[in-house]
Design a protein around this motif. Sequence first.
Motif, PDB file in Angstrom:
ATOM      1  N   UNK A   1      25.015  64.854  16.155  1.00 10.70           N
ATOM      2  CA  UNK A   1      25.767  64.266  17.257  1.00 10.70           C
ATOM      3  C   UNK A   1      26.398  62.965  16.781  1.00 10.70           C
ATOM      4  N   UNK A   2      27.700  62.826  16.943  1.00 12.23           N
ATOM      5  CA  UNK A   2      28.342  61.575  16.503  1.00 12.23           C
ATOM      6  C   UNK A   2      27.706  60.355  17.180  1.00 12.23           C
ATOM      7  N   UNK A   3      27.563  59.282  16.399  1.00  8.72           N
ATOM      8  CA  UNK A   3      26.961  58.062  16.940  1.00  8.72           C
ATOM      9  C   UNK A   3      27.704  57.571  18.176  1.00  8.72           C
ATOM     10  N   UNK A   4      29.015  57.722  18.193  1.00  4.25           N
ATOM     11  CA  UNK A   4      29.798  57.240  19.325  1.00  4.25           C
ATOM     12  C   UNK A   4      29.395  57.980  20.602  1.00  4.25           C
TER      13      UNK A   4
ATOM     14  N   UNK B   1      26.638  48.394  15.832  1.00  7.88           N
ATOM     15  CA  UNK B   1      25.225  48.750  16.004  1.00  7.88           C
ATOM     16  C   UNK B   1      24.664  49.330  14.710  1.00  7.88           C
ATOM     17  N   UNK B   2      25.447  50.168  14.045  1.00 10.37           N
ATOM     18  CA  UNK B   2      24.986  50.772  12.790  1.00 10.37           C
ATOM     19  C   UNK B   2      24.833  49.726  11.696  1.00 10.37           C
ATOM     20  N   UNK B   3      25.746  48.765  11.666  1.00 11.22           N
ATOM     21  CA  UNK B   3      25.627  47.692  10.675  1.00 11.22           C
ATOM     22  C   UNK B   3      24.380  46.848  10.931  1.00 11.22           C
TER      23      UNK B   3
ATOM     24  N   UNK C   1      27.320  60.576  11.879  1.00 15.30           N
ATOM     25  CA  UNK C   1      26.186  61.199  12.563  1.00 15.30           C
ATOM     26  C   UNK C   1      24.877  60.703  11.961  1.00 15.30           C
ATOM     27  N   UNK C   2      23.783  60.849  12.691  1.00 14.96           N
ATOM     28  CA  UNK C   2      22.483  60.477  12.119  1.00 14.96           C
ATOM     29  C   UNK C   2      22.180  61.221  10.817  1.00 14.96           C
ATOM     30  N   UNK C   3      22.555  62.491  10.734  1.00 13.40           N
ATOM     31  CA  UNK C   3      22.287  63.254   9.506  1.00 13.40           C
ATOM     32  C   UNK C   3      22.977  62.605   8.306  1.00 13.40           C
TER      33      UNK C   3
END
Length: 86
Positions: free
Chosen positions: A33-36, A44-46, A70-72
Amino acid sequence: MSEFTLLELTARLRECAGDAEEGVDLDGDVLDTPFIELGYDSLALLQVTGVIKRELGIELSDDAVVEAETPRLLLDMINASSTLAA
């Protein structure tokens, strides 16, 4: 170091950027699932990867983090970097 897991990643996401979008279950199948869509932007990812760097010594470039949609993909980058660092 053992493999960095989805459970560890979602815990860091919650710690750094709060809960996911309403109606999204981070404990479910969110690997692709895309992070967005989960409610997390590149900032947030940074923040999460900054914590991972401090805790585990794994450094990812800002460009790589933005490309991990994505998380993967982010987990693959984290675990590949961990292997190289070992």
